[in-house]
Design a protein around this motif. Structure first.
Motif, short mmCIF file in Angstrom:
data_model
loop_
_atom_site.label_atom_id
_atom_site.label_comp_id
_atom_site.label_asym_id
_atom_site.label_seq_id
_atom_site.Cartn_x
_atom_site.Cartn_y
_atom_site.Cartn_z
N CYS A 142 0.84 -1.21 0.00
CA CYS A 142 0.00 0.00 0.00
C CYS A 142 0.87 1.25 0.00
O CYS A 142 0.59 2.21 -0.70
N GLN A 143 1.91 1.23 0.80
CA GLN A 143 2.79 2.39 0.86
C GLN A 143 3.45 2.67 -0.47
O GLN A 143 3.67 3.83 -0.84
N LEU A 144 3.78 1.61 -1.18
CA LEU A 144 4.40 1.79 -2.49
C LEU A 144 3.37 2.13 -3.57
O LEU A 144 3.73 2.39 -4.70
N GLY A 145 2.11 2.07 -3.21
CA GLY A 145 1.08 2.39 -4.18
C GLY A 145 0.78 1.24 -5.13
O GLY A 145 0.12 1.43 -6.15
N LEU A 146 1.26 0.07 -4.79
CA LEU A 146 1.01 -1.09 -5.66
C LEU A 146 -0.32 -1.74 -5.33
O LEU A 146 -0.88 -2.50 -6.12
N VAL A 147 -0.81 -1.46 -4.15
CA VAL A 147 -2.09 -2.01 -3.69
C VAL A 147 -2.85 -0.87 -3.03
O VAL A 147 -2.25 0.02 -2.43
N HIS A 148 -4.17 -0.89 -3.16
CA HIS A 148 -5.00 0.09 -2.47
C HIS A 148 -5.91 -0.62 -1.48
O HIS A 148 -6.43 -1.69 -1.78
N ARG A 149 -6.09 0.04 -0.36
CA ARG A 149 -7.04 -0.47 0.62
C ARG A 149 -8.35 0.27 0.42
O ARG A 149 -8.37 1.50 0.33
N ILE A 150 -9.44 -0.45 0.33
CA ILE A 150 -10.74 0.17 0.22
C ILE A 150 -11.35 0.24 1.61
O ILE A 150 -11.69 -0.79 2.20
N GLU A 151 -11.46 1.44 2.13
CA GLU A 151 -11.81 1.64 3.54
C GLU A 151 -13.24 1.21 3.86
O GLU A 151 -13.50 0.71 4.95
N GLN A 152 -14.12 1.42 2.91
CA GLN A 152 -15.52 1.12 3.10
C GLN A 152 -15.76 -0.29 3.61
O GLN A 152 -16.60 -0.52 4.45
N ASP A 153 -15.03 -1.23 3.03
CA ASP A 153 -15.30 -2.63 3.37
C ASP A 153 -14.04 -3.40 3.69
O ASP A 153 -14.03 -4.62 3.69
#
Ligand SMILES: [Zn+2]
Ligand SMILES: [Zn+2]
Ligand SMILES: [Zn+2]
Ligand SMILES: [Zn+2]
Lengths: 144, 144
Positions: A66-77
């Motif tokens: 996530c920090q590298l921007g390779l993955v995103h966390r979707i906060e909603q779920d």
DNA sequence: CCTAGTATGTTATTACATAACACTCTATAA
DNA sequence: TTATAGAGTGTTATGTAATAACATACTAGG
């Protein structure tokens, strides 16, 4: 898809970070998934190839990616999705289809400026922004 | 603050919904809090007055209050905050200060139209939007 | 009365995330 | 060579968030 892995390798090399086995494994699984995945599905999946994989291992890999921007966390779920723009650091909005659950990324340069201004008007200095949506994707609209 | 409760009562009456004891209790606690609260802090707090209060009770009240727009859930960190605009149904952005943890509400009509368009350009029909931020509020900026 | 609808109480469980500590590996300085 | 520091992993245990399922209570309409 295998592309994404190569880009990740390159990005890590440039940043002097190690693209280790668990990080690769997690990214591979996410990249292969059509839809965003929950952390524990990811943990099960990662553990399929013999060796047990436990929460901290996967969460650490997710934080890294996530920090590298390779993955995103979707906060909603609380789900995670591989980024198809490999390592962009510009902010993006993530729109999730209520029917097929696939995620669509949309850039929002304009929007972030407007929101920064709106925040500034209340004396708030914006550092991080989360923009997410729910709705119906094109494919599902056609199918209906 | 006591105002908020009265507005909630009125809103419920108009909508034909019951403003019951646990709902009132949860809203009171949230309204009295300077910062957004975690669900389990809310559960403890609600249980202070003698009778034990358990998760489902509080979560049900929160769902109810969120639907009426009297409370907002902050997705980033799973906290809940009483709305000071009592029952607005327009979308708002919630900006949380990293220092004092207080939340600031900002309306974003403009933004939602832009995002709807951006989504539409990819064939995505937007139904619900989440806009949240992190940063520093005015008071904390002055203090620093 | 009886019944349908709404809401709460309670027990138990599921799902999400991290603390803490031991261990490994690698690079660099003494 | 041998410290020693840094980054990363493995493992156990725990903390935190949310809901399933079922019993009970209150109300309004037939
Ligand atoms: Zn992306
Ligand atoms: Zn879809
Ligand atoms: Zn509000
Ligand atoms: Zn502040």
């Amino acid at each position: 898809m295998q592309d994404l892995i190569r880009q990740a390798e390159a990005l890590c090399q440039r940043s002097g970070m190690a693209f280790t086995a668990p990080r690769r494994r997690v990214l591979e699984i996410l990249a292969a998934s059509e839809t965003p995945m929950k952390a524990y599905d990811l943990i099960s999946k990662a553990g399929e190839g013999g060796q047990a994989t436990k929460p901290p291992t996967v969460y650490r890999a997710l934080d890294f990616l996530c920090q590298l921007g390779l993955v995103h966390r979707i906060e909603q779920d609380a789900t995670f999705v591989a980024c198809n723009h490999a390592g962009h650091s510009q902010p993006v909005a993530l729109f999730v289809c209520n029917t097929c659950l696939k995620a669509t990324e949309v850039a929002y340069d304009e929007v972030s400026q407007i929101l920064e201004k709106a925040a500034a008007a209340k004396g708030f200095h914006l550092k991080r922004l989360v923009v997410e949506g729910r709705g119906q994707c094109q494919d599902c609209a056609i199918a209906a």
